[in-house]
Design a protein around this motif. Structure first.
Motif, PDB file in Angstrom:
ATOM      1  N   ALA A 172       0.833  -1.204   0.000  1.00 30.83           N
ATOM      2  CA  ALA A 172       0.000   0.000   0.000  1.00 30.83           C
ATOM      3  C   ALA A 172       0.866   1.251   0.000  1.00 30.83           C
ATOM      4  CB  ALA A 172      -0.920   0.000   1.219  1.00 30.83           C
ATOM      5  N   CYS A 173       1.917   1.230   0.787  1.00 33.04           N
ATOM      6  CA  CYS A 173       2.810   2.387   0.835  1.00 33.04           C
ATOM      7  C   CYS A 173       3.548   2.573  -0.484  1.00 33.04           C
ATOM      8  CB  CYS A 173       3.793   2.251   1.995  1.00 33.04           C
ATOM      9  SG  CYS A 173       2.995   2.456   3.600  1.00 33.04           S
ATOM     10  N   ALA A 174       3.924   1.481  -1.117  1.00 30.33           N
ATOM     11  CA  ALA A 174       4.600   1.583  -2.419  1.00 30.33           C
ATOM     12  C   ALA A 174       3.677   2.233  -3.443  1.00 30.33           C
ATOM     13  CB  ALA A 174       5.045   0.200  -2.894  1.00 30.33           C
ATOM     14  N   ARG A 175       2.415   1.834  -3.470  1.00 35.41           N
ATOM     15  CA  ARG A 175       1.449   2.457  -4.392  1.00 35.41           C
ATOM     16  C   ARG A 175       1.212   3.914  -4.006  1.00 35.41           C
ATOM     17  NH1 ARG A 175       0.755   0.206  -9.321  1.00 35.41           N
ATOM     18  NH2 ARG A 175       0.369  -2.008  -9.144  1.00 35.41           N
ATOM     19  N   GLY A 176       1.194   4.182  -2.714  1.00 35.24           N
ATOM     20  CA  GLY A 176       1.052   5.568  -2.254  1.00 35.24           C
ATOM     21  C   GLY A 176       2.211   6.434  -2.701  1.00 35.24           C
ATOM     22  N   GLU A 177       3.407   5.882  -2.648  1.00 40.30           N
ATOM     23  CA  GLU A 177       4.592   6.611  -3.126  1.00 40.30           C
ATOM     24  C   GLU A 177       4.471   6.918  -4.619  1.00 40.30           C
ATOM     25  OE1 GLU A 177       7.301   7.704  -1.468  1.00 40.30           O
ATOM     26  OE2 GLU A 177       6.970   6.756   0.479  1.00 40.30           O
ATOM     27  N   GLU A 178       3.996   5.943  -5.378  1.00 42.87           N
ATOM     28  CA  GLU A 178       3.783   6.172  -6.815  1.00 42.87           C
ATOM     29  C   GLU A 178       2.771   7.297  -7.029  1.00 42.87           C
ATOM     30  OE1 GLU A 178       3.331   2.697  -9.515  1.00 42.87           O
ATOM     31  OE2 GLU A 178       3.501   1.556  -7.648  1.00 42.87           O
ATOM     32  N   ALA A 179       1.721   7.298  -6.224  1.00 47.22           N
ATOM     33  CA  ALA A 179       0.711   8.352  -6.344  1.00 47.22           C
ATOM     34  C   ALA A 179       1.318   9.712  -6.014  1.00 47.22           C
ATOM     35  CB  ALA A 179      -0.473   8.056  -5.429  1.00 47.22           C
ATOM     36  N   PHE A 180       2.154   9.786  -4.979  1.00 42.27           N
ATOM     37  CA  PHE A 180       2.811  11.056  -4.651  1.00 42.27           C
ATOM     38  C   PHE A 180       3.736  11.514  -5.771  1.00 42.27           C
ATOM     39  CE2 PHE A 180       1.863  10.394  -0.039  1.00 42.27           C
ATOM     40  CZ  PHE A 180       1.127  11.557   0.105  1.00 42.27           C
ATOM     41  N   ASP A 181       4.424  10.579  -6.404  1.00 42.35           N
ATOM     42  CA  ASP A 181       5.274  10.947  -7.544  1.00 42.35           C
ATOM     43  C   ASP A 181       4.434  11.594  -8.640  1.00 42.35           C
ATOM     44  OD1 ASP A 181       7.459   9.887  -6.202  1.00 42.35           O
ATOM     45  OD2 ASP A 181       7.478   8.014  -7.368  1.00 42.35           O
ATOM     46  N   GLN A 182       3.256  11.031  -8.892  1.00 43.29           N
ATOM     47  CA  GLN A 182       2.379  11.599  -9.917  1.00 43.29           C
ATOM     48  C   GLN A 182       1.784  12.923  -9.451  1.00 43.29           C
ATOM     49  OE1 GLN A 182       1.751  10.441 -13.196  1.00 43.29           O
ATOM     50  NE2 GLN A 182       0.955  12.520 -13.248  1.00 43.29           N
ATOM     51  N   GLY A 193       4.676  16.504   4.342  1.00 48.28           N
ATOM     52  CA  GLY A 193       5.874  17.280   4.039  1.00 48.28           C
ATOM     53  C   GLY A 193       5.561  18.647   3.454  1.00 48.28           C
ATOM     54  N   TRP A 194       6.518  19.516   3.579  1.00 48.19           N
ATOM     55  CA  TRP A 194       6.389  20.881   3.088  1.00 48.19           C
ATOM     56  C   TRP A 194       6.181  20.922   1.582  1.00 48.19           C
ATOM     57  CZ3 TRP A 194       4.790  25.086   4.889  1.00 48.19           C
ATOM     58  CH2 TRP A 194       5.124  26.310   4.334  1.00 48.19           C
ATOM     59  N   HIS A 195       6.865  20.079   0.842  1.00 41.94           N
ATOM     60  CA  HIS A 195       6.739  20.068  -0.619  1.00 41.94           C
ATOM     61  C   HIS A 195       5.306  19.747  -1.042  1.00 41.94           C
ATOM     62  CE1 HIS A 195       7.991  19.716  -4.769  1.00 41.94           C
ATOM     63  NE2 HIS A 195       7.409  18.537  -4.827  1.00 41.94           N
ATOM     64  N   THR A 196       4.678  18.789  -0.398  1.00 47.12           N
ATOM     65  CA  THR A 196       3.291  18.432  -0.703  1.00 47.12           C
ATOM     66  C   THR A 196       2.358  19.600  -0.413  1.00 47.12           C
ATOM     67  OG1 THR A 196       3.747  16.117  -0.209  1.00 47.12           O
ATOM     68  CG2 THR A 196       1.433  16.780  -0.230  1.00 47.12           C
ATOM     69  N   THR A 197       2.585  20.262   0.703  1.00 46.23           N
ATOM     70  CA  THR A 197       1.762  21.421   1.062  1.00 46.23           C
ATOM     71  C   THR A 197       1.900  22.537   0.041  1.00 46.23           C
ATOM     72  OG1 THR A 197       2.019  20.869   3.404  1.00 46.23           O
ATOM     73  CG2 THR A 197       1.296  23.114   2.889  1.00 46.23           C
ATOM     74  N   LEU A 198       3.117  22.819  -0.362  1.00 41.53           N
ATOM     75  CA  LEU A 198       3.328  23.864  -1.364  1.00 41.53           C
ATOM     76  C   LEU A 198       2.671  23.509  -2.685  1.00 41.53           C
ATOM     77  CD1 LEU A 198       7.044  24.917  -0.781  1.00 41.53           C
ATOM     78  CD2 LEU A 198       4.973  26.182  -0.201  1.00 41.53           C
ATOM     79  N   LEU A 235       5.810   7.351   4.165  1.00 40.93           N
ATOM     80  CA  LEU A 235       4.606   7.861   3.508  1.00 40.93           C
ATOM     81  C   LEU A 235       4.083   9.094   4.249  1.00 40.93           C
ATOM     82  CD1 LEU A 235       2.750   7.078   1.080  1.00 40.93           C
ATOM     83  CD2 LEU A 235       1.241   6.051   2.778  1.00 40.93           C
ATOM     84  N   ASP A 236       4.137   9.064   5.573  1.00 39.88           N
ATOM     85  CA  ASP A 236       3.737  10.224   6.377  1.00 39.88           C
ATOM     86  C   ASP A 236       4.587  11.440   6.030  1.00 39.88           C
ATOM     87  OD1 ASP A 236       1.755   8.868   7.742  1.00 39.88           O
ATOM     88  OD2 ASP A 236       2.978   8.528   9.545  1.00 39.88           O
ATOM     89  N   ASP A 237       5.881  11.218   5.885  1.00 41.68           N
ATOM     90  CA  ASP A 237       6.766  12.330   5.524  1.00 41.68           C
ATOM     91  C   ASP A 237       6.326  12.978   4.222  1.00 41.68           C
ATOM     92  OD1 ASP A 237       8.292  11.904   7.779  1.00 41.68           O
ATOM     93  OD2 ASP A 237       9.905  10.854   6.713  1.00 41.68           O
ATOM     94  N   ARG A 238       5.940  12.175   3.275  1.00 40.32           N
ATOM     95  CA  ARG A 238       5.490  12.709   1.992  1.00 40.32           C
ATOM     96  C   ARG A 238       4.118  13.354   2.116  1.00 40.32           C
ATOM     97  NH1 ARG A 238       7.165   9.690  -3.256  1.00 40.32           N
ATOM     98  NH2 ARG A 238       6.712  11.746  -4.072  1.00 40.32           N
ATOM     99  N   LEU A 239       3.263  12.748   2.907  1.00 41.82           N
ATOM    100  CA  LEU A 239       1.904  13.261   3.068  1.00 41.82           C
ATOM    101  C   LEU A 239       1.902  14.608   3.776  1.00 41.82           C
ATOM    102  CD1 LEU A 239      -1.151  12.785   2.767  1.00 41.82           C
ATOM    103  CD2 LEU A 239      -1.077  11.523   4.920  1.00 41.82           C
TER     104      LEU A 239
END
Length: 117
Positions: A59-69, A107-112, A101-105
Motif C-alpha cells: 500500500a505504501c509503495a502504491r502511495g509513493e507512486e501516487a505522490f510521484d504523480q 511534508g512541506w513540498h506536498t503542502t506547497l 509515507l507520512d513524511d510525503r503526506l
C-alpha cells in the motif's frame, strides 16, 4: 478506461479485492500518458486494495507512486484517496515504510504543491 477505473473502485468497496486489483491494474496500464489526475486516483485505489489485503508495505509503495504523480499533476481527489489509505494504515503506523509515507503526506513540498494549484 475511466469506466474500468470506476468499476475497480466499486469492486474494492464491495470487498471483491482480487477482481478490484485486476481491474485497476488493467485500467492503470491502459491510461494514456496525459491522464495524470486519473493515474493518482487509480494508484490510490490500488493502495487501498493492498491495505484491505493486509499488505501495508505494498500500500505504501502504491502511495509513493501516487505522490510521484501528484508532484507532476496535482489532483485533490487523488490526494484524498491517499489520505484514506493512510488512515487505514494506522495499525502499522510505527513501520518505517508508513512513516516515510507520512513524511510525503505531511511534508512541506506536498503542502506547497497543494497551494500552487
Amino acid at each position: 478506461m475511466r469506466l474500468a477505473a470506476f468499476k475497480g473502485n466499486t469492486q474494492l468497496k464491495a470487498g471483491r479485492l482480487a477482481q478490484a486489483r485486476d481491474t485497476l491494474t488493467a485500467a492503470l496500464d491502459a491510461l494514456p500518458a496525459g491522464e495524470g489526475k486519473q493515474r493518482t486516483v487509480v494508484l490510490g485505489d490500488l493502495a487501498a486494495v493492498e491495505v484491505a489485503q493486509k499488505r501495508p508495505e505494498g500500500a505504501c509503495a502504491r502511495g509513493e507512486e501516487a505522490f510521484d504523480q501528484l508532484a507532476v499533476t496535482w489532483y485533490a481527489t487523488g490526494m484524498a484517496r491517499i489520505r484514506e489509505v493512510r488512515s487505514a494504515l494506522q495499525p502499522w503506523a510505527d513501520e518505517a515504510y508508513v512513516r516515510h509515507l507520512d513524511d510525503r503526506l505531511y511534508g512541506w513540498h506536498t503542502t506547497l504543491n497543494a497551494f500552487r494549484r
